[in-house]
Design a protein around this motif. Structure first.
Motif, short mmCIF file in Angstrom:
data_model
loop_
_atom_site.label_atom_id
_atom_site.label_comp_id
_atom_site.label_asym_id
_atom_site.label_seq_id
_atom_site.Cartn_x
_atom_site.Cartn_y
_atom_site.Cartn_z
N CYS A 104 0.87 -1.19 0.00
CA CYS A 104 0.00 0.00 0.00
C CYS A 104 0.90 1.23 0.00
O CYS A 104 0.75 2.11 -0.84
CB CYS A 104 -0.91 -0.02 1.24
SG CYS A 104 -1.93 1.45 1.35
N ARG A 128 3.51 -1.21 -7.48
CA ARG A 128 2.78 -0.11 -6.88
C ARG A 128 3.35 0.18 -5.50
O ARG A 128 3.92 -0.71 -4.85
CB ARG A 128 1.28 -0.42 -6.75
CG ARG A 128 0.93 -1.62 -5.89
CD ARG A 128 -0.42 -1.45 -5.18
NE ARG A 128 -0.36 -0.36 -4.21
CZ ARG A 128 -1.39 0.39 -3.86
NH1 ARG A 128 -2.57 0.17 -4.39
NH2 ARG A 128 -1.24 1.35 -2.97
N LYS A 133 0.01 9.32 0.84
CA LYS A 133 -1.16 8.51 1.18
C LYS A 133 -2.34 9.37 1.60
O LYS A 133 -2.22 10.19 2.51
CB LYS A 133 -0.82 7.54 2.33
CG LYS A 133 0.23 6.50 2.03
CD LYS A 133 -0.10 5.64 0.81
CE LYS A 133 -1.40 4.87 0.88
NZ LYS A 133 -1.70 4.18 -0.39
N HIS A 274 -8.50 -3.11 -2.01
CA HIS A 274 -9.41 -2.11 -1.45
C HIS A 274 -10.85 -2.53 -1.67
O HIS A 274 -11.74 -2.15 -0.92
CB HIS A 274 -9.14 -0.73 -2.07
CG HIS A 274 -7.78 -0.22 -1.73
ND1 HIS A 274 -6.67 -0.55 -2.45
CD2 HIS A 274 -7.35 0.54 -0.69
CE1 HIS A 274 -5.60 -0.01 -1.90
NE2 HIS A 274 -5.98 0.65 -0.82
N GLU A 300 -2.36 -5.32 -3.39
CA GLU A 300 -1.41 -4.97 -2.34
C GLU A 300 -0.72 -6.22 -1.79
O GLU A 300 -1.39 -7.19 -1.41
CB GLU A 300 -2.11 -4.18 -1.24
CG GLU A 300 -2.48 -2.79 -1.73
CD GLU A 300 -3.13 -1.88 -0.71
OE1 GLU A 300 -3.17 -0.67 -0.96
OE2 GLU A 300 -3.63 -2.37 0.33
N ASP A 311 -3.12 -0.54 5.54
CA ASP A 311 -3.80 -1.61 4.79
C ASP A 311 -3.19 -3.01 4.93
O ASP A 311 -3.27 -3.83 3.98
CB ASP A 311 -3.93 -1.23 3.31
CG ASP A 311 -4.97 -0.12 3.10
OD1 ASP A 311 -5.73 0.17 4.05
OD2 ASP A 311 -5.04 0.43 1.99
N GLN A 314 -5.52 -6.19 4.33
CA GLN A 314 -5.91 -6.58 2.97
C GLN A 314 -4.69 -6.91 2.10
O GLN A 314 -4.84 -7.21 0.91
CB GLN A 314 -6.72 -5.47 2.31
CG GLN A 314 -5.91 -4.19 2.06
CD GLN A 314 -6.79 -3.00 1.68
OE1 GLN A 314 -7.92 -2.88 2.15
NE2 GLN A 314 -6.30 -2.14 0.80
#
Ligand code: PEP
Ligand code: MN
Length: 358
Positions: A104, A128, A133, A274, A300, A311, A314
Motif C-alpha cells: 500500500c 505499486r 497517502k 481495497h 497490495e 492496509d 488486505q
C-alpha cells in the motif's frame, strides 16, 4: 460532435479537418483506429455548424454525440486503447493481462525492495507503492513522499518494474509525473476536477480509480476530464464502492467491467485489495475479476502485513501473490487472454535480458 473520416482518408486530410476545427475556436482530438480515424470536438458551447466540416475532403460523416462523454466513448474509438511502455513489452489494455503489485505504502527502502523482488520473481510487470497517502485520519502515516519516489525509481532500475503511484494534489502531481511511469488518481480524488485537468495536460498514463460511490457515468466523465485536456492514456480501475454491507470494506462491483467495456475503449483494472479489505478475499476476487474480462489486477502485497503502516489486513503475502499469478494464468486462457510474466525488454534497449518469473 464527432467527425468520422473515410477509411482511405490521408493524414493531410485528417490534419486539415483538425486545423479547421481549431480555427472555429474548438479543440480537435484525432483518435486513429484500425480502420479509420475519428476526430472528437470539444470546447463547443452549442452545436458546431455541421456543413462546413461535412464537405471537407476525406470526411465520411459528422455525428452529434448525445452522451455527455465523447472521447472515452467507443463511438469515437472502436478499438481498445492499448498503453505501451517504451523499452519494455509491458502493455495495459492489450491481449496480455496487466498485473500491478506492491505494498500500500513505501515504508522503508528495505521493505520496498523485499516486496519488489518477490513480486518481480512471481512475474509482475508493474510495481505499486504509495509515496503520498490519502488517509482518513490526519494522524495516520502519510507516506514518505519524495524519498519513496526515489526508492521506487531505484526499483525500476534494478528489476525493470514500471512504477505506479498516487498523486494526491496538484503539487504532488508534478513530482509523481517526474518519477513514476503511471500516475494514480485515487478514489477520493476521482472528482477533483482541477487535479484531473492538470493530469490531462501531462503526457503520462493516468490510472483513475472509481470514486467511493461513483456511478458508471460519473466514472467515465472523470476520465473524460483527463482526455479532454489531450492525455488519452487513461486506465480505469474498479476498487469497490460503499454499500450497506459490512462484511467487507467495500463492495467490489465486478459488473462494471463489462459495462465499461461496452461503452468505452479504455482499459479497466480491478483492485481486489481495497475492494474487499480482507486478505482471504483477495485471491477469489482476483480470479473473478479476470474471469469477468478485466484487463488486469492491482493488488497490495506485503512481506509482513501485521507490521504494515497501512492496509495490512488486505495485503497478501508474497507466496499468495505467486499462487495468484498461477491461478490467473489458467483463467486467462479461458477468456482468451495471456499472462505475460516478467519484463521482456525490447531488443536494442540497453538491457536485453528477459526477467523470468521462475
Ligand atoms: C491505494 O491504492 O492505496 C488507495 C488509497 O486506493 P483508493 O484510492 O482506491 O482508496
Ligand atoms: Mn491501500
Amino acid at each position: 460532435m464527432l467527425v468520422v473520416m473515410k477509411a482511405q482518408a490521408t493524414e493531410e486530410q485528417v490534419h486539415s479537418v483538425c486545423q479547421k476545427i481549431e480555427k472555429l475556436g474548438y479543440r480537435a482530438h484525432p483518435m486513429p483506429g484500425a480502420t479509420r480515424t475519428a476526430i472528437g470536438i470539444t470546447g463547443n458551447k452549442g452545436e458546431v455548424e455541421q456543413g462546413t466540416l461535412e464537405e471537407m475532403p476525406g470526411v465520411q460523416e459528422v455525428i452529434q454525440v448525445s452522451k455527455p462523454y465523447k472521447l472515452v466513448s467507443r463511438d469515437t474509438k472502436l478499438d481498445n486503447t492499448v498503453i505501451r511502455f517504451p523499452g519494455t513489452a509491458a502493455t495495459i489494455g492489450g491481449p496480455g493481462l496487466t498485473i500491478v503489485a506492491g505494498p500500500c505504502a513505501i515504508e522503508s527502502r528495505e521493505q520496498a525492495f523485499i516486496v519488489a523482488e518477490r513480486v518481480h520473481r512471481a512475474g509482475a510487470q508493474f510495481f505499486r507503492g504509495g509515496a503520498y497517502k490519502p488517509r482518513t485520519s490526519p494522524y495516520a502515516f502519510q507516506g514518505l513522499g519524495l524519498d519513496a519516489l526515489k526508492i521506487m525509481a531505484e526499483i525500476r532500475d534494478k528489476f525493470g518494474l514500471r512504477i505506479v503511484t498516487e498523486a494526491i494534489d496538484n503539487e504532488t502531481l508534478e513530482l509523481v509525473a517526474e518519477w513514476a511511469d503511471v500516475i494514480q488518481i485515487g478514489a477520493r480524488n476521482m472528482q477533483n476536477f482541477s487535479l484531473l485537468k492538470h493530469a490531462g495536460r501531462l503526457r503520462k498514463p493516468v490510472l483513475l480509480k472509481r470514486g467511493l460511490s461513483a456511478t458508471l457515468d460519473e466514472f467515465l466523465m472523470a476520465a473524460e476530464y483527463v482526455m479532454s485536456e489531450g492525455n488519452y492514456e487513461v486506465i480505469l480501475c474498479e476498487r469497490g464502492v460503499r454499500t450497506f454491507t459490512d462484511h467487507t470494506r467495500n463492495t467490489l462491483d465486478l459488473s462494471i467491467v463489462p459495462a465499461v467495456q461496452r461503452l468505452s475503449h479504455l482499459p479497466i483494472l480491478v483492485d481486489p485489495s481495497h475492494g474487499t479489505g480482507k486478505r482471504d478475499h483477495v485471491l477469489p476476487m482476483s480470479r473473478a475479476a479476470i474471469a469477468a474480462g478485466a484487463d488486469g489486477i492491482i493488488v497490495e502485497v506485503h512481506h509482513q502485513p501485521d507490521k504494515a503502516l497501512s492496509d495490512g489486513a488486505q495485503s497478501i503475502y508474497p507466496n499468495q501473490f505467486a499462487l495468484m499469478m498461477d491461478e490467473i494464468e489458467q483463467i486467462a486462457s479461458v477468456v482468451h487472454r495471456k499472462l505475460p510474466r516478467g519484463l521482456q525488454m525490447e531488443t536494442g534497449s540497453a538491457d536485453t535480458h528477459v526477467a523470468k518469473a521462475h
